[in-house]
Design a protein around this motif. Structure first.
Motif, PDB file in Angstrom:
ATOM      1  N   GLY A  65      62.006  45.162 -20.238  1.00  0.00           N
ATOM      2  CA  GLY A  65      62.285  46.291 -19.352  1.00  0.00           C
ATOM      3  C   GLY A  65      63.612  46.969 -19.588  1.00  0.00           C
ATOM      4  N   GLY A  66      64.478  46.366 -20.403  1.00  0.00           N
ATOM      5  CA  GLY A  66      65.762  46.971 -20.687  1.00  0.00           C
ATOM      6  C   GLY A  66      66.895  46.321 -19.910  1.00  0.00           C
ATOM      7  N   THR A  67      68.036  46.976 -19.926  1.00  0.00           N
ATOM      8  CA  THR A  67      69.244  46.485 -19.259  1.00  0.00           C
ATOM      9  C   THR A  67      69.580  47.417 -18.097  1.00  0.00           C
ATOM     10  N   PHE A  68      69.875  46.828 -16.953  1.00  0.00           N
ATOM     11  CA  PHE A  68      70.123  47.603 -15.743  1.00  0.00           C
ATOM     12  C   PHE A  68      71.470  47.234 -15.142  1.00  0.00           C
ATOM     13  N   VAL A  69      72.056  48.208 -14.441  1.00  0.00           N
ATOM     14  CA  VAL A  69      73.231  47.907 -13.627  1.00  0.00           C
ATOM     15  C   VAL A  69      72.764  47.027 -12.478  1.00  0.00           C
ATOM     16  N   GLU A  70      73.453  45.919 -12.281  1.00  0.00           N
ATOM     17  CA  GLU A  70      73.063  44.994 -11.204  1.00  0.00           C
ATOM     18  C   GLU A  70      73.025  45.743  -9.883  1.00  0.00           C
ATOM     19  N   ASN A  71      71.929  45.551  -9.139  1.00  0.00           N
ATOM     20  CA  ASN A  71      71.748  46.260  -7.873  1.00  0.00           C
ATOM     21  C   ASN A  71      72.419  45.548  -6.723  1.00  0.00           C
ATOM     22  N   ASP A  72      73.157  44.502  -7.028  1.00  0.00           N
ATOM     23  CA  ASP A  72      73.861  43.742  -6.016  1.00  0.00           C
ATOM     24  C   ASP A  72      75.184  43.321  -6.616  1.00  0.00           C
ATOM     25  N   THR A  73      76.168  43.113  -5.769  1.00  0.00           N
ATOM     26  CA  THR A  73      77.442  42.630  -6.277  1.00  0.00           C
ATOM     27  C   THR A  73      77.380  41.128  -6.434  1.00  0.00           C
ATOM     28  N   PRO A  74      78.187  40.551  -7.325  1.00  0.00           N
ATOM     29  CA  PRO A  74      78.191  39.094  -7.460  1.00  0.00           C
ATOM     30  C   PRO A  74      78.423  38.436  -6.116  1.00  0.00           C
ATOM     31  N   GLN A  75      77.628  37.418  -5.820  1.00  0.00           N
ATOM     32  CA  GLN A  75      77.680  36.827  -4.496  1.00  0.00           C
ATOM     33  C   GLN A  75      78.807  35.813  -4.393  1.00  0.00           C
ATOM     34  N   ALA A  76      79.647  36.022  -3.410  1.00  0.00           N
ATOM     35  CA  ALA A  76      80.655  35.043  -3.020  1.00  0.00           C
ATOM     36  C   ALA A  76      80.654  35.021  -1.504  1.00  0.00           C
ATOM     37  N   SER A  77      79.464  34.962  -0.945  1.00  0.00           N
ATOM     38  CA  SER A  77      79.313  35.079   0.490  1.00  0.00           C
ATOM     39  C   SER A  77      79.917  33.879   1.207  1.00  0.00           C
ATOM     40  N   VAL A  78      80.225  34.112   2.479  1.00  0.00           N
ATOM     41  CA  VAL A  78      80.768  33.037   3.285  1.00  0.00           C
ATOM     42  C   VAL A  78      79.685  31.999   3.511  1.00  0.00           C
ATOM     43  N   PRO A  79      79.840  30.756   3.066  1.00  0.00           N
ATOM     44  CA  PRO A  79      78.796  29.744   3.263  1.00  0.00           C
ATOM     45  C   PRO A  79      78.501  29.551   4.736  1.00  0.00           C
ATOM     46  N   CYS A  80      77.211  29.306   5.050  1.00  0.00           N
ATOM     47  CA  CYS A  80      76.810  29.171   6.444  1.00  0.00           C
ATOM     48  C   CYS A  80      77.469  27.977   7.119  1.00  0.00           C
ATOM     49  N   SER A  81      77.974  27.020   6.337  1.00  0.00           N
ATOM     50  CA  SER A  81      78.596  25.846   6.918  1.00  0.00           C
ATOM     51  C   SER A  81      80.121  25.915   6.867  1.00  0.00           C
ATOM     52  N   SER A  82      80.674  27.079   6.497  1.00  0.00           N
ATOM     53  CA  SER A  82      82.119  27.177   6.345  1.00  0.00           C
ATOM     54  C   SER A  82      82.805  27.101   7.702  1.00  0.00           C
ATOM     55  N   PRO A  83      84.080  26.667   7.750  1.00  0.00           N
ATOM     56  CA  PRO A  83      84.811  26.607   9.021  1.00  0.00           C
ATOM     57  C   PRO A  83      84.854  27.961   9.736  1.00  0.00           C
ATOM     58  N   LEU A  84      84.896  29.054   8.960  1.00  0.00           N
ATOM     59  CA  LEU A  84      84.948  30.372   9.589  1.00  0.00           C
ATOM     60  C   LEU A  84      83.670  30.656  10.361  1.00  0.00           C
ATOM     61  N   VAL A  85      82.513  30.323   9.762  1.00  0.00           N
ATOM     62  CA  VAL A  85      81.248  30.551  10.451  1.00  0.00           C
ATOM     63  C   VAL A  85      81.153  29.676  11.693  1.00  0.00           C
TER      64      VAL A  85
END
Length: 252
Positions: A65-85
């Motif tokens: 299919g070719g090469t595409f610009v990623e439709n999402d940014t690299p994930q470094a999301s806050v883990p659901c178990s993090s102290p902040l959450v």
């Protein structure tokens, strides 16, 4: 050494074109031969640059299919178990801190979206708005909350600022995963939903009209309304708790 230097230069050029919005999120890159001719480089050098950008999460290769610009940014999301959450779960009022940050960021995102949105961006914003309206009245109000987030993120995507998009994705994930308390009520109370719908429409139309000042104002007024509504819902809930407690005491 010469090949490596050319590949590095090409990587920097391609990265700048992606982050500046020359290539939009999800867009397919031109064919390898055409892209190599455009930059005046060999195809091996081009492949090396593309592989570097794939490893950085900016491009994605789809077999056949070719090469595409990623439709999402690299994930470094806050883990659901993090102290902040966990802090947010135990103290739902911290969602107002999230809203304060959204005030600062989304007004600017709407401004740049109005200036930079492509036809594809505008079509995506319209689609997200329609999906959000269609979700109203679903059995699970959080479906509508997620559609609301998608609408706002579509506008952030149209700003073509990848750092801003990454930050906003994490904020929405934090808001939805950890403090859904009372968030769903925004979409079930008529006196709240009707203004929300009108505010979303105004924000959309301002971006589609390429009017940055109107778009920024619409975003800020919308978030001020959301904050006031959540505080009102909190106050109503507190009154109900006090009333129930009072009746329980009288029943003794």
């Amino acid at each position: 050494m010469k090949k490596l230097r050319i590949a590095e230069q090409l990587t920097q050029q391609l990265e700048q074109m992606i982050t500046s919005g020359h290539f939009t999120l999800g867009e397919r890159l031109p064919a390898e031969r055409a892209l190599a001719e455009q930059f005046g480089v060999s195809r091996p050098s081009l492949r090396e640059s593309i592989q570097t950008l794939i490893s950085r999460g900016l491009l994605v290769s789809k077999p056949g299919g070719g090469t595409f610009v990623e439709n999402d940014t690299p994930q470094a999301s806050v883990p659901c178990s993090s102290p902040l959450v966990e802090l947010f779960r135990e103290n739902p009022e911290y969602r107002f801190d999230v809203l304060e940050i959204r005030h600062a960021l989304e007004g600017n995102a709407a401004w740049y979206a109005a200036l930079r949105a492509t036809d594809d961006d505008k079509a995506n914003i319209r689609d997200c708005f329609e999906r959000m309206i269609q979700r109203h009245g679903n059995a699970d109000p959080m479906d509508e909350a997620r559609a609301d987030a998608d609408f706002h993120l579509a506008i952030v995507e149209a700003s073509h600022n990848l750092v801003l998009l990454h930050v906003m994705k994490n904020l929405f994930e934090l808001l939805q995963n950890s403090i859904s308390h009372n968030l769903d009520k925004l979409y079930t109370i008529p006196r709240v939903f009707d203004p929300l719908k009108n505010q979303h429409r105004e924000l959309m139309e301002a971006v589609l009209a390429s009017d940055p000042e109107r778009a920024r104002k619409a975003a800020q007024e919308h978030l001020a309304f959301v904050e006031d509504s959540l505080k009102s819902i909190d106050a109503d809930e507190a009154r109900k708790v006090r009333s129930l407690r009072h009746l329980t005491l009288l029943g003794r």
